[in-house]
Design a protein around this motif. Structure first.
Motif: not given
Lengths: 111, 111, 111, 111
Positions: C52-55, D17-18, D58-59, D104-106
């Motif tokens: 995912g976006g963070m991990s 981003i959290a 979360i963004e 971030k994923l990209k």
């Protein structure tokens, strides 16, 4: 080799400082008997550690030593009957210089 | 009202114990000047805190007080020029009894 | 035994679900080449994972399998020249029933 | 202004981003009804979010918006009767460029 010597040896080789908490989420609001046992297992490992209000900071010579003791705390909680266990871990792996809990605190004026 | 009184007042009301680290990931391997400033901001907040090798444990009367000081540490690092900041936070919010860093340590035989 | 079979086997035995991030803090603000390599190592392990976006969330049959792949990602970043590495890990170890990423998402209406 | 417009506006301004998890540790091993409610609160906030097996990413346009929704999830669990609540949060605050979950994923070849 005595416990004191082991700790000195570990400190010389320290490249890993980790912060670690383990607790059951299945056994009600009060879990101090589980946390107490986990801290006992960490202290019996011979690795230098400092327990605070939310976690224990551990100095380890390498990741394998750290993971071994974390695995042992998990096993201890399983033996005590915990049905769901949560582990929360942060690792600071420094290759540019030997760091210890003490050297980190000193760097921010806290030792 | 002196700082000591403030701390006593906070401890009486404590429902939140949090463990918190903030550091830049954009400014090279040595970031102690940023961590030192974040710890200074936390200590100036009047909330009781204990800084360890990996994070700072904070007692707060409520989430808003905790988030205010975390926001202030982030602002401080932005002002110092950090281009990417990482925050790592755990919160223990207890409603069944008033807990403090000291009472938690005492419960596991560590005070 | 093919990769698909391995994954099916792991899912049947899953008792550990972990969420894991690893990144250097010494190499400037942009670290996607390191994260990309860590994700590649995780995916090559044969353990089921979702990034995912963070991990990355990982399903593992036991703690040893999880720690093995985390150690391999750390080694990979060391080989790439990272001078300070941060690891952030949470583990959900469930003994009351077999849980998977899918079963957890289903339980909260998200699969 | 519709929900879709709000989300687009937030994404343009995203600097935070959290990754966030909240759950009671006092209510037994199965807590999906609490997690489900927390996810509902996050989704009602208008902030873009993606829920995974261990947490929700979360963004947010700023820290205040993020802390507001976390506070609301905590309140929701208190109202549901949770006696001890654990919050686990990581924040990636980037000032050098606008980042999103998607960007971030990209960057690691995952979108």
């Amino acid at each position: 080799m005595g416990k004191e010597q082991l700790i000195i040896k570990d400190k010389e080789q320290t490249v890993i400082i980790a912060e670690f908490a383990i607790f059951p989420t299945s056994e009600g609001a009060s879990v101090s008997r589980f946390v107490k046992e986990a801290v006992r297992v960490i202290e019996d490992s011979g690795l230098k550690s400092v327990t605070g209000g939310m976690s224990t900071v551990i100095e380890a010579p390498d990741l394998a030593s750290l993971f071994r003791v974390i695995g042992q705390t998990d096993e201890a909680l399983v033996k005590m009957g915990a049905k769901r266990i949560y582990v929360d871990l942060r690792i600071d792996h420094r290759l540019d210089k030997k760091a210890t809990i003490e050297s980190k605190l000193k760097a921010i004026g806290k030792s």
